[in-house]
Design a protein around this motif. Sequence first.
Motif, mmCIF file in Angstrom:
data_model
loop_
_atom_site.group_PDB
_atom_site.id
_atom_site.type_symbol
_atom_site.label_atom_id
_atom_site.label_comp_id
_atom_site.label_asym_id
_atom_site.label_seq_id
_atom_site.Cartn_x
_atom_site.Cartn_y
_atom_site.Cartn_z
ATOM 1 N N GLN A 82 -27.848 16.193 -46.139
ATOM 2 C CA GLN A 82 -28.258 14.736 -46.229
ATOM 3 C C GLN A 82 -29.836 14.960 -46.279
ATOM 4 O O GLN A 82 -30.469 13.823 -46.755
ATOM 5 C CB GLN A 82 -27.864 13.879 -45.120
ATOM 6 C CG GLN A 82 -26.272 13.569 -44.989
ATOM 7 C CD GLN A 82 -25.999 12.662 -43.982
ATOM 8 O OE1 GLN A 82 -26.783 11.712 -43.673
ATOM 9 N NE2 GLN A 82 -24.612 12.681 -43.408
ATOM 10 N N LEU A 83 -30.398 15.996 -45.787
ATOM 11 C CA LEU A 83 -31.851 16.033 -46.059
ATOM 12 C C LEU A 83 -32.448 16.559 -46.722
ATOM 13 O O LEU A 83 -33.509 16.608 -47.058
ATOM 14 C CB LEU A 83 -32.294 16.541 -44.454
ATOM 15 C CG LEU A 83 -31.606 16.332 -43.035
ATOM 16 C CD1 LEU A 83 -32.475 16.976 -42.019
ATOM 17 C CD2 LEU A 83 -31.542 14.764 -42.757
ATOM 18 N N ALA A 84 -31.635 17.208 -47.950
ATOM 19 C CA ALA A 84 -32.292 18.053 -48.700
ATOM 20 C C ALA A 84 -33.169 17.453 -49.596
ATOM 21 O O ALA A 84 -34.274 18.099 -50.083
ATOM 22 C CB ALA A 84 -30.919 18.606 -49.654
ATOM 23 N N GLY A 85 -32.988 16.135 -50.015
ATOM 24 C CA GLY A 85 -34.029 15.614 -50.952
ATOM 25 C C GLY A 85 -35.299 15.193 -50.451
ATOM 26 O O GLY A 85 -36.225 15.032 -51.168
ATOM 27 N N LYS A 86 -35.675 15.415 -49.077
ATOM 28 C CA LYS A 86 -36.930 15.319 -48.424
ATOM 29 C C LYS A 86 -37.435 16.446 -48.078
ATOM 30 O O LYS A 86 -38.629 16.382 -47.492
ATOM 31 C CB LYS A 86 -36.580 14.172 -47.418
ATOM 32 C CG LYS A 86 -36.128 12.759 -47.803
ATOM 33 C CD LYS A 86 -37.438 12.156 -48.419
ATOM 34 C CE LYS A 86 -36.982 10.791 -48.691
ATOM 35 N NZ LYS A 86 -37.970 10.100 -49.545
ATOM 36 N N VAL A 87 -36.816 17.696 -48.340
ATOM 37 C CA VAL A 87 -37.466 19.050 -47.816
ATOM 38 C C VAL A 87 -38.250 19.288 -49.114
ATOM 39 O O VAL A 87 -37.891 19.482 -50.263
ATOM 40 C CB VAL A 87 -36.415 20.037 -47.550
ATOM 41 C CG1 VAL A 87 -37.162 21.252 -47.247
ATOM 42 C CG2 VAL A 87 -35.514 19.570 -46.249
ATOM 43 N N GLN A 88 -39.550 19.515 -48.731
ATOM 44 C CA GLN A 88 -40.529 20.020 -49.609
ATOM 45 C C GLN A 88 -40.915 21.563 -49.119
ATOM 46 O O GLN A 88 -41.334 21.671 -48.091
ATOM 47 C CB GLN A 88 -41.767 19.258 -49.765
ATOM 48 C CG GLN A 88 -41.622 17.788 -50.142
ATOM 49 C CD GLN A 88 -42.633 16.932 -50.511
ATOM 50 O OE1 GLN A 88 -43.871 17.662 -50.785
ATOM 51 N NE2 GLN A 88 -42.655 15.556 -50.756
ATOM 52 N N ARG A 89 -40.689 22.504 -50.389
ATOM 53 C CA ARG A 89 -40.865 23.938 -50.078
ATOM 54 C C ARG A 89 -42.294 24.398 -50.573
ATOM 55 O O ARG A 89 -42.580 24.123 -51.858
ATOM 56 C CB ARG A 89 -39.587 24.691 -50.651
ATOM 57 C CG ARG A 89 -38.554 24.309 -49.910
ATOM 58 C CD ARG A 89 -37.240 24.619 -50.769
ATOM 59 N NE ARG A 89 -36.097 24.326 -50.284
ATOM 60 C CZ ARG A 89 -35.374 23.140 -50.422
ATOM 61 N NH1 ARG A 89 -36.155 22.104 -51.356
ATOM 62 N NH2 ARG A 89 -34.152 22.811 -50.085
ATOM 63 N N PHE A 90 -42.833 25.220 -49.830
ATOM 64 C CA PHE A 90 -44.262 25.889 -50.139
ATOM 65 C C PHE A 90 -44.009 27.313 -49.875
ATOM 66 O O PHE A 90 -43.054 27.808 -49.245
ATOM 67 C CB PHE A 90 -45.327 25.430 -49.259
ATOM 68 C CG PHE A 90 -45.464 24.032 -49.524
ATOM 69 C CD1 PHE A 90 -46.361 23.570 -50.601
ATOM 70 C CD2 PHE A 90 -44.580 22.933 -48.927
ATOM 71 C CE1 PHE A 90 -46.693 22.148 -50.518
ATOM 72 C CE2 PHE A 90 -44.809 21.506 -49.318
ATOM 73 C CZ PHE A 90 -46.011 21.280 -50.111
ATOM 74 N N SER A 91 -44.823 28.191 -50.341
ATOM 75 C CA SER A 91 -44.761 29.438 -50.547
ATOM 76 C C SER A 91 -45.030 30.036 -49.153
ATOM 77 O O SER A 91 -44.760 31.554 -48.944
ATOM 78 C CB SER A 91 -45.606 29.959 -51.630
ATOM 79 O OG SER A 91 -47.039 29.991 -51.526
#
Length: 300
Positions: free
Chosen positions: A198-207
């Motif tokens: 349910q949280l996947a859409g709000k997770v922002q990924r960085f290197s």
Amino acid sequence: MRRISDITLQLVIVLGLAGPAYAADPCADHVPQPKPQNVGRDIVGQDMDTIQDQGHMLFAVYEDYPPYSWEEAGKPRGVDIEIAQIIAEDLGVEARFNFVSAGENLDADLRNNIWKGALIGGRISNVMMRVPYDSAFKCRVEQVVFTGQYAAESIAIAYDKESYPEEKPVPAYFRFDAVSVENDSISDFYLSSFAGGQLAGKVQRFSDMTKAMNALRTGEVKATMGPLGQLEFGLDESVAVHQPPLAGFAVSKWTLGVAVNFSYRPLSYAVDDAINFALQDGRIASIYGRYGLSLQAPER
């Protein structure tokens, strides 16, 4: 890019494959590995006498990994750099550093840097810093002595104080609020699978964690999840950090130490003694404090 900062992911996988846990003897069900054959002295490291005769020793540290190890204007900096210097000083030699990138997993890092060497390029080091200690995992890698536990690391959440003036955020909040993580880290996997995704859409990924924390400070996200030390290093007046209970998190805290080639146990004993003394007299705590970090006591 995979970073060793979230080494807990590897431990979760290892523990998941290790079978039943044995409190008395974690190695009870382990089948010994074949010993490496025809490994010459020049590629497996050097013993105590040779190190002291030559006047220096080589430490493997992870590259571009603040606040633990990085280069600034050509000079090594970081918590692990200063702890390595304490070890070398205790042995009466100079500390030199080999900045290495993380391999596919911890086994590869130890093979490439401690007991065998990379197939192309690379160097064997006398000691490797920031190696997670796990009693089950150490049974699988007999070519390495895991010792010198000098700190613990754990997962935490940094957050914008203005966005959360009263209640501190927990993972459930990130169904609605953007949160940054390091790509392919244990925090990334945890949040992406939390509550059935349910949280996947709000997770922002960085290197890396530096960029993830920059996103928090600039207001791009409201929170960041990752190792406590890296979060603390990126704090400013607008950001705070806390450690809420994390439901379903298999390994949210782990102990860190060093690795030494199994052929050089006298060196491993000397390294462990140097770290133990530095823990007891507060030198390691002082190092953490200089970088704005909290020293979490290791299990020794």
